[in-house]
Design an enzyme around this catalytic site. Structure first.
Site, mmCIF file in Angstrom:
data_model
loop_
_atom_site.group_PDB
_atom_site.id
_atom_site.type_symbol
_atom_site.label_atom_id
_atom_site.label_comp_id
_atom_site.label_asym_id
_atom_site.label_seq_id
_atom_site.Cartn_x
_atom_site.Cartn_y
_atom_site.Cartn_z
ATOM 1 N N LYS A 53 0.914 -1.347 -0.049
ATOM 2 C CA LYS A 53 -0.210 0.007 0.087
ATOM 3 C C LYS A 53 1.072 1.075 -0.069
ATOM 4 O O LYS A 53 0.655 2.017 -1.050
ATOM 5 C CB LYS A 53 -0.490 0.033 1.390
ATOM 6 C CG LYS A 53 -1.937 -0.892 1.145
ATOM 7 C CD LYS A 53 -2.807 -1.399 2.351
ATOM 8 C CE LYS A 53 -3.780 -2.280 2.124
ATOM 9 N NZ LYS A 53 -4.689 -2.885 3.824
ATOM 10 N N GLN A 97 -4.377 -1.351 9.392
ATOM 11 C CA GLN A 97 -4.692 -2.673 8.786
ATOM 12 C C GLN A 97 -4.782 -3.804 10.227
ATOM 13 O O GLN A 97 -4.618 -3.715 11.024
ATOM 14 C CB GLN A 97 -2.833 -3.130 8.035
ATOM 15 C CG GLN A 97 -2.873 -4.361 7.660
ATOM 16 C CD GLN A 97 -3.334 -4.905 6.812
ATOM 17 O OE1 GLN A 97 -2.925 -3.792 5.941
ATOM 18 N NE2 GLN A 97 -4.227 -5.281 6.629
ATOM 19 N N ASP A 120 -11.431 3.622 4.239
ATOM 20 C CA ASP A 120 -11.724 2.193 4.348
ATOM 21 C C ASP A 120 -13.202 1.727 4.172
ATOM 22 O O ASP A 120 -13.880 0.697 4.044
ATOM 23 C CB ASP A 120 -11.477 1.073 5.168
ATOM 24 C CG ASP A 120 -9.805 0.212 4.864
ATOM 25 O OD1 ASP A 120 -9.969 -0.437 3.794
ATOM 26 O OD2 ASP A 120 -9.383 -0.594 6.090
#
Ligand code: NAD
Length: 299
Positions: A53, A97, A120
């Protein structure tokens, strides 16, 4: 034989738009999209995801920072970091994460992220907007958002008259996928571990999305001839043919039998996976555009 939906190619398409739109944003407003990736602990798979990422963000011309906390970090420490990032004007997207270590309440942490920086799409504000049919102002979770682009490339933006079946009802994939398909006028059924006659149901779908986490569960005879099959699953299975102890990645769909029946199908790897990370970049750019109060590109 089904048409192969090339996720790598589509993801490159998205990334190239992100790059050019980022250049425009910087030139017009001096705002550089900024993403912060937070990781707690040393889980090797998570380390790999986070590193890729970060690389992709740099490639897009973003300001990218990574915060690595020890496995033993407390919930308070993580919440303090989130608070700092929420208040940092150089950061437009915050990604924590998952999974987090057991002693930290994942939901508490996610709900602490400023919804305007929740790239997200897991904050309840964004979940609610998507559920209420306001995907345009929400952040949509990256995996279903990427899968939806793949579906649109096959069927266009209006899925009126088409039947879709989503196998899996997770908050990360199945439920937002349901909402996206419904918003596009598909007639959608969500199947899960308690569903009866799953095979018959799957066979009714013009669009079949598998997000289960069970290697090669969906066989060719579960697929309606000509259907579009989107395989979200990422499963590692033993591959003795490659040598002792070797493994390989497969999806939730038995690709070899399904591709003989489907009209179009995503491979694993090289399907939904690359789209997920591309959509994370797209969401971060959108967050930066919103912060800079300029129109955001559509993906
Ligand atoms: P999850 O475990 O949270 O949810 C799985 C869902 O499948 C559940 O709703 C469950 O009810 C359903 N299910 C389980 N067994 C079933 C059965 N026998 N029949 C029907 N339904 C069944 O998983 P998730 O987070 O939604 O992920 C699903 C898969 O997608 C996993 O393989 C995961 O690795 C993969 N994934 C891929 C990406 C990507 O970037 N491509 C992103 C997220 C998840």
């Amino acid at each position: 034989m089904a048409k192969l939906i090339d996720g790598k190619l589509l993801a490159e398409d998205v990334i190239s738009t992100v790059k050019s739109e980022t250049e425009k944003l910087v030139a017009a407003t001096k705002v550089t999209p900024g993403i912060a990736v937070v990781i707690v602990g040393e889980d090797p798979a998570s380390q790999v995801y986070v590193a890729s990422k970060g690389r992709k963000a740099k490639e897009c011309g973003f300001h990218s920072v990574q915060h690595t906390l020890a496995e033993t970090a407390t919930e308070q420490e993580l919440l303090a970091l989130i608070d700092e990032l929420n208040n940092d004007p150089a950061i437009h997207g915050i990604l924590v994460q998952l999974p987090l270590p057991k002693h930290i309440d994942e939901s508490l942490v996610i709900q602490a992220i400023n919804p305007d920086k929740d790239v997200d799409g897991f904050h309840y504000i964004n979940v609610g907007k998507l559920g209420a049919g306001d995907a345009a102002s929400a952040f949509v979770p990256c995996t279903p958002a990427g899968a939806m682009i793949m579906i649109e490339r096959q069927h266009g933006h209006d899925l009126s008259g088409l039947t879709a079946v989503v196998i899996g009802r997770s908050n990360i994939v199945g439920k937002p996928m349901f909402n996206l398909l419904l918003s596009a006028n598909a007639t959608v059924t969500v199947a899960h571990s308690r569903t009866k006659n799953l095979e018959d149901l799957a066979r009714s779908a013009d669009i079949l999305v598998a997000a289960v986490g069970r290697p090669q569960m969906v066989k060719g005879d579960w697929v309606k001839p000509g259907a579009t099959v989107i395989d979200v699953g990422i499963n590692r299975i033993p591959a003795p043919e490659k040598g002792e102890g070797k493994t390989r990645l497969v999806g939730d769909v038995d690709f070899d039998s399904a591709e003989k029946v489907a009209g179009a199908i995503t491979p694993v790897p090289g399907g939904v996976g690359p789209m997920t990370i591309a959509m994370l970049m797209a969401n971060t750019l959108v967050a930066a555009c919103r912060a800079a109060k300029v129109p955001a590109p559509k993906f």
